[in-house]
Design an enzyme around this catalytic site. Structure first.
Site, PDB file in Angstrom:
ATOM      1  N   HIS A  65       0.928  -1.400   0.015  1.00  0.00           N
ATOM      2  CA  HIS A  65      -0.010  -0.019  -0.062  1.00  0.00           C
ATOM      3  C   HIS A  65       0.752   1.311   0.084  1.00  0.00           C
ATOM      4  O   HIS A  65       1.883   1.287   0.663  1.00  0.00           O
ATOM      5  CB  HIS A  65      -0.731  -0.136   0.993  1.00  0.00           C
ATOM      6  N   ASP A 309       2.732  -6.879   1.785  1.00  0.00           N
ATOM      7  CA  ASP A 309       1.445  -6.303   2.083  1.00  0.00           C
ATOM      8  C   ASP A 309       1.860  -5.174   3.063  1.00  0.00           C
ATOM      9  O   ASP A 309       1.177  -4.942   4.142  1.00  0.00           O
ATOM     10  CB  ASP A 309       0.750  -7.171   2.873  1.00  0.00           C
TER      11      ASP A 309
END
Length: 429
Positions: A65, A309
């Protein structure tokens, strides 16, 4: 780009399945030679002569992200790239959960143009295009338009609750020749759970998420794949039963790959006894048998790759009660050293097994050509010192965020240098 000779380095090359000590000569961004001893050295060459270093293909992160656009206080594109480079990643792919979401070609172009204004680093950043508008799981995006904008693939990074929409997405995406990543998670069953359901969750006094929240969603996805034969990457596998479903599906010849995150391999729910909000993840850390199944599944090839992640949050966002904190932790700079220390130094995995799971295997899940350490190949490499000790502080991290359970602790292992599309980058310290 300067020419460099790395002497007597441990070369890991998963493509050729070799692990050996050699000299490696890099000239103008190309590997010129990999030999036991290189005696003829060009003039004006930089020589790295530090025994004990490890050299392998650049690491590839499947999904992470970025705060930017929208939440630059968490992470900017620049700090994300710096963090990835410092962690040895030469390719990083951001999920579309930005503000605005990466659900239109104009947002992809904005990211691309913004990257051009940044100092060139050795890491290449690409975008996943959203499957649904605003990543809200309600309406399909213009997938063909996003494909033309050269997104790396399609993913929401959030659960898809509608079975009808899932089927239509898989039907429409067949002709676009792009990877699709889906997260097997049923939000109705997840409810307010913040840890994996079981005895340990009761001891902690925290609401649990049942295993079936993952397995029912995976089963639905697999049924669609069975009928349509659209290739899919299953992201964030976190349970023993999920591993079994993937194993059975692969045995039936379904076109799937799967990944789990690095923290689900290292930790389980017992670590949550500290109530550190950085251990609040989604999916939650599993019970000990879940973690062991993930470790075994990766070794057996049921799980194809390790994802990072990387999910940054500000200090203020994470400094709340465990159940009230947003789920996620950073990891780009920490994954390789911590995984190496836990699995390779302990003898559980070979160095090649770990490196493959972080480099060539993720590239293959993205339908990309993996990097290799062979003569005449582009130098897309990571140089790692497994013996260097450093403390995790705001000054040593490149990320804007510090939401990691290892914050303030010393760890062993650090990337020394990376080579990639933008040249080479030496780590500080």
């Amino acid at each position: 780009m300067p020419s460099e000779l790395i002497r007597q380095v441990r070369v890991l090359d998963p493509t050729s399945n070799t692990d050996r000590v050699a000299d490696v000569l890099i000239v103008d961004g190309v590997i010129q030679a990999v030999e036991g001893h290189i005696t003829e050295v060009p003039q004006d060459i930089q020589v790295c002569d530090r025994p004990g270093l490890v050299l392998g293909p650049g690491l590839v992160d499947l999904y992470s992200h970025s705060g930017e656009p929208g939440f630059e206080s968490r992470e900017t594109l620049r700090s994300l790239l710096q963090s990835a480079t410092a962690g040895g990643f030469t390719r990083v792919n951001i999920l579309p959960q930005t503000t605005p979401a990466i659900d239109q070609s104009s947002v992809v172009e904005w990211v691309r143009s913004h990257l051009k204004g940044l100092p060139q680093l050795s890491t290449q950043l690409s975008c996943w295009g959203a499957l649904t508008v605003g990543v809200e799981g309600k309406q399909m995006t213009e997938l063909s338009e996003l494909a033309a904008a050269e997104v790396v693939g399609f993913a929401d990074g959030r659960p898809l609750a509608s079975g009808m929409l899932l089927r239509r997405l898989l039907e429409y995406a067949q002709s676009l020749n792009k990877p699709i990543a889906l997260w097997g998670c049923n939000p109705d069953l997840t409810g307010s759970g913040v840890v994996r359901e079981g005895l340990e969750a009761l001891r902690l006094g925290l609401p649990g998420t049942p295993v079936m929240a993952e397995t029912m969603a995976i089963a639905s996805i697999l049924e669609c794949i069975e009928e349509l034969r659209t290739p899919v990457h299953l992201m964030r596998l976190s349970t023993a039963r999920g591993v079994e479903l993937v194993q059975t599906a692969k045995a039936r010849g379904l076109p799937i790959t799967a990944s789990t995150t690095w923290m689900h391999l290292l930790l389980d729910i017992t670590a949550v006894a500290t109530y550190d909000p950085s251990l609040h993840l989604d999916p939650p850390l599993g019970n000990p048998d879940d973690r062991q199944a993930l470790v075994n599944g990766l070794q057996a090839g049921i799980i194809d790759a390790i994802a990072i992640d990387h999910t940054p949050y500000t200090y203020e966002e994470k400094t709340v009660a465990f159940a009230e904190s947003p789920p996620g932790a950073i990891g780009l700079e920490l994954a390789l050293p911590l995984l190496w220390h836990h699995f390779v130094e302990s003898g559980q995995w070979s160095a090649l097994e770990l490196w493959r799971s972080l480099s060539t295997a993720p590239a293959q899940c993205l339908w990309q050509t993996p990097a290799t350490v062979q003569p005449n190949s582009t130098a897309e490499l990571t140089l790692f010192d497994p013996n260097q000790t450093w403390e995790i502080t705001p000054h040593t991290l490149k990320s804007h965020s510090i939401n990691t359970p290892w914050f303030g602790r010393s760890i062993t292992g650090r990337v020394v240098q990376t080579w990639g599309v933008g040249g080479s980058e030496r780590a500080e310290g």
